[in-house]
Design a protein around this motif. Structure first.
Motif, PDB file in Angstrom:
ATOM      1  N   PRO A 616       0.721  -1.118  -0.016  1.00  0.00           N
ATOM      2  CA  PRO A 616       0.065   0.010   0.082  1.00  0.00           C
ATOM      3  C   PRO A 616       0.703   1.421  -0.122  1.00  0.00           C
ATOM      4  O   PRO A 616       1.690   1.135   0.826  1.00  0.00           O
ATOM      5  CB  PRO A 616      -0.765  -0.355   1.427  1.00  0.00           C
ATOM      6  CG  PRO A 616      -0.872  -1.699   1.329  1.00  0.00           C
ATOM      7  CD  PRO A 616       0.360  -2.159   0.946  1.00  0.00           C
ATOM      8  N   ARG A 617       0.529   2.375  -0.935  1.00  0.00           N
ATOM      9  CA  ARG A 617       1.296   3.357  -1.083  1.00  0.00           C
ATOM     10  C   ARG A 617       1.778   4.047  -0.042  1.00  0.00           C
ATOM     11  O   ARG A 617       2.478   4.814   0.294  1.00  0.00           O
ATOM     12  CB  ARG A 617       0.794   4.177  -2.275  1.00  0.00           C
ATOM     13  CG  ARG A 617       1.194   3.455  -3.751  1.00  0.00           C
ATOM     14  CD  ARG A 617       1.115   4.359  -4.783  1.00  0.00           C
ATOM     15  NE  ARG A 617       2.592   5.098  -4.880  1.00  0.00           N
ATOM     16  CZ  ARG A 617       3.126   5.708  -5.599  1.00  0.00           C
ATOM     17  NH1 ARG A 617       2.223   6.129  -6.410  1.00  0.00           N
ATOM     18  NH2 ARG A 617       4.430   6.358  -5.457  1.00  0.00           N
ATOM     19  N   ASN A 618       0.643   4.255   0.812  1.00  0.00           N
ATOM     20  CA  ASN A 618       0.908   5.222   1.988  1.00  0.00           C
ATOM     21  C   ASN A 618       1.634   4.640   3.292  1.00  0.00           C
ATOM     22  O   ASN A 618       2.067   5.453   3.991  1.00  0.00           O
ATOM     23  CB  ASN A 618      -0.647   5.460   2.630  1.00  0.00           C
ATOM     24  CG  ASN A 618      -1.351   6.053   1.666  1.00  0.00           C
ATOM     25  OD1 ASN A 618      -1.008   6.893   0.628  1.00  0.00           O
ATOM     26  ND2 ASN A 618      -2.736   6.247   1.787  1.00  0.00           N
ATOM     27  N   ILE A 619       1.969   3.288   3.144  1.00  0.00           N
ATOM     28  CA  ILE A 619       2.879   2.762   4.158  1.00  0.00           C
ATOM     29  C   ILE A 619       4.288   2.857   3.730  1.00  0.00           C
ATOM     30  O   ILE A 619       4.753   2.043   3.077  1.00  0.00           O
ATOM     31  CB  ILE A 619       2.505   1.256   4.260  1.00  0.00           C
ATOM     32  CG1 ILE A 619       0.959   1.390   4.833  1.00  0.00           C
ATOM     33  CG2 ILE A 619       3.309   0.709   5.595  1.00  0.00           C
ATOM     34  CD1 ILE A 619       0.590  -0.136   5.279  1.00  0.00           C
ATOM     35  N   THR A 620       4.775   3.921   4.073  1.00  0.00           N
ATOM     36  CA  THR A 620       6.559   4.035   3.466  1.00  0.00           C
ATOM     37  C   THR A 620       7.475   3.231   4.273  1.00  0.00           C
ATOM     38  O   THR A 620       8.660   3.221   3.944  1.00  0.00           O
ATOM     39  CB  THR A 620       6.787   5.636   3.836  1.00  0.00           C
ATOM     40  OG1 THR A 620       6.797   5.921   5.310  1.00  0.00           O
ATOM     41  CG2 THR A 620       6.132   6.646   3.231  1.00  0.00           C
ATOM     42  N   GLU A 621       7.033   2.427   4.933  1.00  0.00           N
ATOM     43  CA  GLU A 621       8.098   1.651   5.667  1.00  0.00           C
ATOM     44  C   GLU A 621       8.637   0.561   4.585  1.00  0.00           C
ATOM     45  O   GLU A 621       9.540   0.052   4.527  1.00  0.00           O
ATOM     46  CB  GLU A 621       7.308   0.531   6.891  1.00  0.00           C
ATOM     47  CG  GLU A 621       8.206  -0.711   7.153  1.00  0.00           C
ATOM     48  CD  GLU A 621       7.519  -1.385   8.350  1.00  0.00           C
ATOM     49  OE1 GLU A 621       8.122  -2.430   8.900  1.00  0.00           O
ATOM     50  OE2 GLU A 621       6.395  -0.900   8.937  1.00  0.00           O
ATOM     51  N   TYR A 622       7.922   0.137   3.627  1.00  0.00           N
ATOM     52  CA  TYR A 622       8.420  -0.859   2.558  1.00  0.00           C
ATOM     53  C   TYR A 622       8.737  -0.087   1.343  1.00  0.00           C
ATOM     54  O   TYR A 622       9.188  -0.866   0.315  1.00  0.00           O
ATOM     55  CB  TYR A 622       7.046  -1.702   2.144  1.00  0.00           C
ATOM     56  CG  TYR A 622       6.397  -2.433   3.406  1.00  0.00           C
ATOM     57  CD1 TYR A 622       7.116  -3.347   3.909  1.00  0.00           C
ATOM     58  CD2 TYR A 622       5.087  -2.002   3.701  1.00  0.00           C
ATOM     59  CE1 TYR A 622       6.674  -4.074   5.008  1.00  0.00           C
ATOM     60  CE2 TYR A 622       4.734  -2.446   4.804  1.00  0.00           C
ATOM     61  CZ  TYR A 622       5.288  -3.688   5.551  1.00  0.00           C
ATOM     62  OH  TYR A 622       4.834  -4.329   6.779  1.00  0.00           O
ATOM     63  N   TYR A 623       8.855   1.257   1.251  1.00  0.00           N
ATOM     64  CA  TYR A 623       9.432   1.806   0.196  1.00  0.00           C
ATOM     65  C   TYR A 623      11.131   1.461   0.013  1.00  0.00           C
ATOM     66  O   TYR A 623      11.572   1.126   1.310  1.00  0.00           O
ATOM     67  CB  TYR A 623       9.207   3.376   0.248  1.00  0.00           C
ATOM     68  CG  TYR A 623       8.136   3.802  -0.340  1.00  0.00           C
ATOM     69  CD1 TYR A 623       8.013   4.466  -1.390  1.00  0.00           C
ATOM     70  CD2 TYR A 623       6.934   3.618   0.317  1.00  0.00           C
ATOM     71  CE1 TYR A 623       6.827   4.791  -2.073  1.00  0.00           C
ATOM     72  CE2 TYR A 623       5.724   4.002   0.068  1.00  0.00           C
ATOM     73  CZ  TYR A 623       5.583   4.603  -1.340  1.00  0.00           C
ATOM     74  OH  TYR A 623       4.381   4.981  -1.840  1.00  0.00           O
TER      75      TYR A 623
END
Length: 735
Positions: A616-623
């Motif tokens: 999900p784009r809003n969860i920046t932990e995985y960027y």
């Protein structure tokens, strides 16, 4: 009285008064009145001394080797000259580093063998590896660079600070057991070794000197080298033992008690130090030891027949990086006393000239079947302790791009408690608090490690964490109109680890092996509305629930560090598959690094990163974070993108090893990333495609220069990076 109070404070309540031993009262009268009160000898020494009194003998020559850390490498050079001069060595007495050199020599290593061993074993790495903490394991964690502890306080059910050393002795003990594998674990050092040997340590609880002439040679060496604070006190027979130099750094009296008629003593610490010279922790420790040992040394000097000072007092006690010049100083000191050594050889009645570069007699000893030996005591190996700890690591930067500027101070500070055997004997409990982008609380239950087939070991883990706040300087100061994934959220997981270790292809201190982690996890994150005022919490706007499964792996033969100490390789992989609010989600990432030596002082490194994020784009932990010197120089930490494909190269040079290693490193990386970062838009749009790497479209790259050092606790680097797009950053990093 003042001196006694001062010593008490410095040595952590070590009592310096020595008590008489009735077994040695008769022998005391035979020794010069200038010697110390008698130390505590074991039964093997008492039997040895009785046999000497009943047997006629020629004059016996003893070589006494002082402690002194890396300075003690000069003992190798002295032993070379003694052999060339024909001095018959009937006894070796060592303290601390002198115990290490003396034990190897007495076991049958030639001086040339010992010099080769020191040069090949990268002993500096073994003397500066920090104590393993709850944050770290013996294999690198997948997709995690490294974590270090500032301080760790260990405790068990009945005592606090059960482990007190800053330096982990696991690598040293592994080396000691390996290089002395042909010596039985229980022997007489006076009758079973090639040359009779003794070493000393100090009992931490009584302050008495303990002399070892039997038992485990490895244990005796380790006890003699237990510098307080640096190393954990070593337990033998219920006694906590510290470095023998704190009660007697030059064991002349031990040699006399053991029947020596002629004593040759080398003191590597003989020198004066001014106030202006005291500029490092190693020098302070050195002065402490000199302060304690100076008075006993003066009282013993009348019993020394030949005193040798190799002039090493100005060297750092941790300067193991270049052994040859220190060995040469001992050789030169021996040559300066060559005429006296030849005279001693003649007076002893048995000249034994030897080639110091021969293959020693140790290597003709039979191998010992270690499987038949009893397992080491729990008090020495594999002791499980609970701990309270504090750690700090991360990257800070000041940057500029065009007319905009940027500042980030982002060390992650973590405090935690690791409770071993709680709530049952099978589980360990971890409670942790971290502050970085947010305040994060974490709890975890870990099962004990259990053995699997073919050398694999496994462990089960259950955990959960909750993050809250909005502390990130990146989101609030540099990009005020952005989401922060760590504002409010919970995560719960069940994971299973398996790992296997194998011998290193490069150096034995590398954590070589493979580690796999499989996890079933659930993220539940509340997302804030975009905000304009720094550090202001907005109303909750959206709940993203993300169940997923994950598989991570790392295969490594290199120690995780900003500055590599040797060649090696590492490869990491991560695959996450889940379902978010808008459907199917995944993350796929691969990265690898390889370094190789270029001469004695240089290392060439190559690396690659390929990662794509469709969580999900809003969860920046995985960027994908392409910032810091460890990624693309010129970009600051938390430069977050969906996709990245990077290749890099680095060159590292060792500038100095005088007190601490000083490294210069040049790095460049380039490749492609997503067109937009996670912080580029007020409202983050939906992804146009689920296909991997579909958003690649921006060329990124940069060049960086850093200068830093490796401490026992962490690596520290300062540096600058310039991206190819004109973005500039100054970095301060600690890992």
């Amino acid at each position: 009285m003042f001196k006694r109070l001062l010593l008490t404070a410095v040595l952590l309540l070590v009592c310096l008064g020595l008590f008489a031993d009735p077994y040695l009262s008769a022998l005391k009268q035979e020794v010069s009145s200038g010697l110390l009160d008698e130390p505590v000898f074991d039964q093997a020494a008492l039997d040895w001394m009785k046999s000497l009194k009943s047997n006629p003998r020629r004059p016996k020559v003893a070589v006494v080797l002082s402690g002194g850390g890396a300075r003690g490498l000069a003992h190798i050079g002295l032993l070379e000259i003694l052999e060339r001069a024909g001095v018959p060595i009937d006894l070796v007495v060592g303290t601390s580093m002198g115990a290490l050199v003396g034990a190897l020599y007495s076991a049958g290593y030639s001086p040339g063998d010992i010099a080769d061993l020191v040069n090949e074993s990268n002993i500096m790495a073994k003397f500066t590896r920090p104590v393993i903490s709850p944050l770290s394991i013996d294999m690198p964690q997948p997709w995690v660079f490294s974590k270090v502890n500032i301080a760790t306080l260990h405790f068990s059910e009945d005592k606090i600070s059960d482990t007190t050393g800053l330096i982990n002795d696991a690598l040293l003990m592994e080396m000691f057991h390996d290089i002395l594998s042909r010596i039985p674990d229980d022997c007489s050092f006076l009758t079973d070794l090639a040359i009779p040997f003794a070493c000393n340590a100090a009992d931490l609880t009584t302050g008495r000197e303990r002399v070892f002439t039997s038992g485990s040679l490895v244990d005796a060496m380790r006890a003699s080298m237990s510098i307080p604070i640096a190393f954990t006190p070593y337990e033998i027979d219920g006694e906590l033992l510290i470095d023998g130099g704190f009660v007697n750094n030059l064991g002349v009296d031990i040699a006399k008690y053991l029947g020596a008629d002629i004593v040759i003593a080398q003191n590597t610490n003989d020198g004066s130090v001014s106030v202006s010279d005291v500029s490092s922790m190693s020098q302070i420790v050195d002065l402490m030891m000199n302060m304690v040992s100076s008075a006993p040394l003066k009282r013993q000097m009348p019993a020394v027949d030949l005193y040798i000072n190799p002039g090493t007092a100005d060297l750092s006690i941790l300067d193991y990086s270049n052994p040859d010049p220190i060995i040469a100083m001992g050789r030169e000191a021996g040559l300066a006393a060559l005429s006296q050594l030849v005279k001693i050889a003649q007076e002893s009645g048995r000249e034994t000239v030897q080639d110091p570069n021969r293959k020693g007699s140790y290597f003709s000893l039979p191998e010992i079947d270690r499987k038949s030996l009893p397992a080491p005591e729990d008090s020495k190996q594999g002791r499980e302790l609970s701990a309270v700890y504090i750690s700090m690591f991360g990257s800070s930067a000041i940057g500029a791009r065009g007319s905009s500027s940027f500042f980030a101070f982002l060390p992650q500070i973590t405090a935690g408690i690791d409770l071993v055997s709680f709530p049952a004997t099978y589980w360990n409990a971890l409670l942790e608090l971290s502050i970085n982008d947010a305040i994060i609380t974490r709890t975890q239950l870990s099962g004990k490690t259990f053995d699997l087939e073919d050398g694999w070991a496994g462990k089960l883990e259950l955990g959960g964490q909750f993050a809250f706040g909005s502390l990130s300087p990146i989101s609030s100061a540099a990009n005020t109109k952005s989401y922060n994934s760590l504002d409010w959220g919970g995560k719960f997981w069940a994971a299973f680890f398996i790992q296997r270790k194998w011998p290193s292809m490069f150096y034995e201190q590398n954590p070589s092996g493979m580690r796999l982690r499989g996890a079933l996890a659930l993220d539940a994150v509340f997302l804030n509305q975009p905000f304009d005022i720094p550090l202001t919490t907005a109303d909750l706007s959206e709940l993203v629930v993300l169940p997923y499964i994950g598989i991570e792996a790392v295969i490594s033969d290199i120690y995780p560090s900003i500055f590599a100490s040797n060649g090696g390789y590492r490869a990491d992989g991560r695959l996450l598959l889940g379902v978010g609010n808008s459907g199917f989600a995944y993350f796929l990432g691969l990265k690898g690094q390889y370094s190789m030596a270029l001469g004695k002082a240089g290392l060439l490194g190559l690396d690659i990163l390929a990662a794509t994020n469709r969580m999900p784009r809003n969860i920046t932990e995985y960027y994908v974070d392409i910032g810091t010197l460890n990624a693309v120089p010129g970009y600051w930490s938390r430069s977050l993108y969906d996709d990245a494909l990077l290749v890099g190269a680095s060159w590292q040079m060792t500038l100095s090893n005088t007190y601490l290693p000083l490294y210069l490193k040049v790095v460049t990386r380039l490749g492609f990333s997503s067109a937009d970062s996670a912080f580029d838009n007020l409202v983050i749009p939906q992804r146009p495609s689920l296909a991997p790497f579909a958003s690649l479209g921006r060329f990124v790259g940069g060049v960086g220069l850093s200068l830093g050092t490796t401490f026992a606790l962490c690596d520290v680097a300062i540096g600058a990076g310039l991206s190819f797009s004109g973005q500039f950053c100054l970095y301060l990093e600690a890992w």
